[in-house]
Design a protein around this motif. Structure first.
Motif, mmCIF file in Angstrom:
data_model
loop_
_atom_site.group_PDB
_atom_site.id
_atom_site.type_symbol
_atom_site.label_atom_id
_atom_site.label_comp_id
_atom_site.label_asym_id
_atom_site.label_seq_id
_atom_site.Cartn_x
_atom_site.Cartn_y
_atom_site.Cartn_z
ATOM 1 N N TYR A 9 0.807 -1.077 0.192
ATOM 2 C CA TYR A 9 -0.250 -0.080 0.065
ATOM 3 C C TYR A 9 0.828 1.165 0.072
ATOM 4 C CZ TYR A 9 -4.053 -3.010 1.239
ATOM 5 O OH TYR A 9 -4.915 -3.676 1.237
ATOM 6 N N PRO A 10 0.227 2.512 -0.360
ATOM 7 C CA PRO A 10 1.035 3.728 -0.229
ATOM 8 C C PRO A 10 1.494 3.766 1.191
ATOM 9 C CG PRO A 10 -1.321 4.060 -0.947
ATOM 10 C CD PRO A 10 -1.079 2.607 -0.963
ATOM 11 N N SER A 11 2.738 4.331 1.289
ATOM 12 C CA SER A 11 3.397 4.598 2.866
ATOM 13 C C SER A 11 3.172 3.374 3.547
ATOM 14 C CB SER A 11 2.521 5.733 3.265
ATOM 15 O OG SER A 11 3.332 6.768 3.876
ATOM 16 N N SER A 12 3.771 2.156 3.057
ATOM 17 C CA SER A 12 3.548 0.885 3.871
ATOM 18 C C SER A 12 5.203 0.553 4.095
ATOM 19 C CB SER A 12 2.757 -0.229 3.151
ATOM 20 O OG SER A 12 3.603 -0.301 1.786
ATOM 21 N N LYS A 14 7.782 0.357 1.826
ATOM 22 C CA LYS A 14 8.552 -0.115 0.640
ATOM 23 C C LYS A 14 9.896 0.283 0.631
ATOM 24 C CE LYS A 14 5.378 1.097 -2.068
ATOM 25 N NZ LYS A 14 4.476 1.895 -1.395
ATOM 26 N N THR A 16 11.463 2.076 2.842
ATOM 27 C CA THR A 16 12.470 1.647 4.030
ATOM 28 C C THR A 16 13.047 0.157 3.814
ATOM 29 O OG1 THR A 16 10.919 2.894 5.308
ATOM 30 C CG2 THR A 16 12.391 1.452 6.647
ATOM 31 N N LYS A 46 3.657 13.768 -6.701
ATOM 32 C CA LYS A 46 3.123 12.481 -6.996
ATOM 33 C C LYS A 46 1.757 12.339 -6.758
ATOM 34 C CE LYS A 46 3.702 10.342 -2.300
ATOM 35 N NZ LYS A 46 4.683 9.513 -1.751
ATOM 36 N N LEU A 82 4.786 0.830 -6.230
ATOM 37 C CA LEU A 82 3.847 0.349 -5.550
ATOM 38 C C LEU A 82 3.324 -1.055 -6.072
ATOM 39 C CD1 LEU A 82 1.705 3.766 -5.983
ATOM 40 C CD2 LEU A 82 1.888 2.527 -3.910
ATOM 41 N N TRP A 118 1.175 6.175 8.975
ATOM 42 C CA TRP A 118 2.575 6.597 8.782
ATOM 43 C C TRP A 118 2.635 7.850 7.845
ATOM 44 C CZ3 TRP A 118 5.102 1.312 8.110
ATOM 45 C CH2 TRP A 118 5.130 0.471 9.163
ATOM 46 N N TYR A 128 0.657 11.321 0.648
ATOM 47 C CA TYR A 128 -0.263 11.228 -0.458
ATOM 48 C C TYR A 128 -1.679 11.882 0.166
ATOM 49 C CZ TYR A 128 2.218 6.892 -2.278
ATOM 50 O OH TYR A 128 3.038 6.071 -2.612
ATOM 51 N N ALA A 158 3.639 -4.627 10.043
ATOM 52 C CA ALA A 158 4.093 -3.290 10.598
ATOM 53 C C ALA A 158 5.147 -3.499 11.597
ATOM 54 C CB ALA A 158 2.691 -2.598 10.957
HETATM 55 N N1 LIG Z 1 8.069 -0.053 10.464
HETATM 56 C C1 LIG Z 1 7.888 1.142 10.584
HETATM 57 N N2 LIG Z 1 7.457 1.854 11.625
HETATM 58 C C2 LIG Z 1 7.179 3.200 11.710
HETATM 59 N N3 LIG Z 1 7.239 3.854 10.758
HETATM 60 C C3 LIG Z 1 7.727 3.193 9.466
HETATM 61 C C4 LIG Z 1 8.009 1.982 9.411
HETATM 62 N N4 LIG Z 1 8.547 2.060 8.117
HETATM 63 C C5 LIG Z 1 8.096 2.951 7.627
HETATM 64 N N5 LIG Z 1 7.768 4.038 8.227
HETATM 65 C C6 LIG Z 1 7.682 5.497 7.999
HETATM 66 O O1 LIG Z 1 6.474 5.361 7.077
HETATM 67 C C7 LIG Z 1 6.626 6.436 6.081
HETATM 68 C C8 LIG Z 1 6.508 5.901 4.682
HETATM 69 O O2 LIG Z 1 7.866 5.006 4.727
HETATM 70 P P1 LIG Z 1 8.511 4.536 3.272
HETATM 71 O O3 LIG Z 1 8.616 5.640 2.433
HETATM 72 O O4 LIG Z 1 9.261 3.374 3.408
HETATM 73 O O5 LIG Z 1 6.998 3.842 2.645
HETATM 74 P P2 LIG Z 1 6.942 3.715 0.884
HETATM 75 O O6 LIG Z 1 5.701 2.302 1.103
HETATM 76 O O7 LIG Z 1 8.114 3.580 0.223
HETATM 77 O O8 LIG Z 1 5.984 4.921 0.571
HETATM 78 P P3 LIG Z 1 5.457 5.291 -0.997
HETATM 79 O O9 LIG Z 1 4.488 4.833 -1.053
HETATM 80 O O10 LIG Z 1 5.384 6.741 -0.698
HETATM 81 O O11 LIG Z 1 6.669 5.041 -1.803
HETATM 82 C C9 LIG Z 1 7.977 7.030 6.301
HETATM 83 O O12 LIG Z 1 7.978 8.185 7.196
HETATM 84 C C10 LIG Z 1 8.695 5.859 7.209
HETATM 85 O O13 LIG Z 1 9.808 6.373 8.331
#
Ligand SMILES: Nc1ncnc2c1ncn2[C@@H]1O[C@H](COP(=O)(O)OP(=O)(O)OP(=O)(O)O)[C@@H](O)[C@H]1O
Length: 279
Positions: A9-12, A14, A16, A46, A82, A118, A128, A158
């Motif tokens: 999902y968005p901001s999940s 990925k 990291t 985006k 995504l 997040w 988003y 998570a």
């Molecule tokens: N395990 C975690 N615990 C707490 N916060 C987290 C965790 N993993 C990621 N985050 C936070 O969630 C936010 C989104 O993380 P990240 O950029 O890795 O996600 P993404 O899925 O790549 O996002 P996008 O969809 O924009 O590409 C960031 O602020 C990150 O610090």
């Protein structure tokens, strides 16, 4: 070298986990691990892109062609995007097969509520909007480890750590079949690939055309050379199907490991994935 497809999902999380995987591979395996990042390919905010289906499609195409450009037998590639459309993941799978290289999927498997929380904690320029976020969640086609193109499959929740060792063991463990390996079923490339795939794909399209012309009210079509059935979509014209045939041939023509017996099913899966995207 192998390809890792991040999905979630968005901001999940990925990006990291993509970074942690890349660092782990460099440290433990002394291998370069290139991250192809959707975020890095954005040329506009985006939300503006993801709110516009044409721009979003262009972005997906950019990610795929960038991955194709860097994918070779010596570098690990991580697609940090995504990757939420089943058919798109299948296209990436065909791309890996064409190298050939191994591919696996890592899903950041968190709830929409957690992803939204997040998202709200991110810098404003990375967030988003609620509309785009909800739209993506609605359209998300979750990976399924039963699908060849989503497998091997790993997930991280998570409050969990991704098992980096297990991912890498799977990534580096199995050796790719050698292109000239002798097998009972000869690879298509050795048995005159182009005429074979042309014949299989053309006969499948003819079977679909027969149903088109008969005005039958069916949901699925049985076709030759495949056990899988075509999901019938009346809006897809024969011209479009012929175009998809050409795309499929381009995607698979360098493949050295596909056997003749599975070509029909591969083409049906390809057509079904494209039909899903049209719906
Ligand atoms: N395990 C975690 N615990 C707490 N916060 C987290 C965790 N993993 C990621 N985050 C936070 O969630 C936010 C989104 O993380 P990240 O950029 O890795 O996600 P993404 O899925 O790549 O996002 P996008 O969809 O924009 O590409 C960031 O602020 C990150 O610090």
């Amino acid at each position: 070298m192998p390809l890792i497809v991040m999905c979630g999902y968005p901001s999940s999380g990925k990006s990291t986990w993509a970074r942690k995987l890349s660092d782990f591979i460099k440290e433990e395996y002394k291998q370069e691990a290139i991250i192809v990042s959707e975020e890095a390919l954005l040329r506009e905010p985006k939300n503006d892109i993801l709110d516009d289906s044409r721009k979003e499609k262009e972005l997906r195409a950019k990610v795929k062609s960038e991955a194709q450009r860097v994918l070779n037998k010596d570098t690990v590639v991580i697609i940090d995007a995504l990757n939420y459309i089943k058919g798109y993941r299948y296209e990436i799978f065909c791309m890996s097969k064409a190298v050939p290289t191994r591919q696996l999927t890592v899903q950041c498997e968190i709830s929409p509520q957690q992803a939204w929380a997040w998202n709200e904690n991110r810098d404003v320029d990375q967030q988003y909007t609620k509309t785009v976020f909800d739209h993506l969640i609605d359209r998300f086609e979750l990976p399924d480890s039963q699908n060849r193109w989503d497998s091997p499959y790993f997930s991280v929740l998570a409050d969990e750590e991704l098992d980096l060792k297990a991912v890498c063991a799977s990534l580096f463990a199995s050796k790719q079949p050698k292109p000239n390996q002798s097998t009972v079923n000869k690879p298509v490339s050795e048995i005159n690939f182009l005429p074979t795939i042309e014949k299989v794909a053309s006969e499948i399209i003819q079977a679909i055309a027969a149903v088109h012309n008969s005005d039958s009210d069916v949901e699925e079509i049985e076709v030759p050379y495949a056990t899988a059935k075509i999901k019938y979509n009346t809006s897809l014209s024969i011209t479009q199907l012929t175009k998809l045939k050409r795309q499929f041939i381009t995607l698979t023509k360098n493949t050295t490991t596909v056997k003749k017996e599975v070509l029909g099913d591969m083409f049906v899966q390809y057509l079904n994935s494209q039909i899903d995207q049209e719906r």
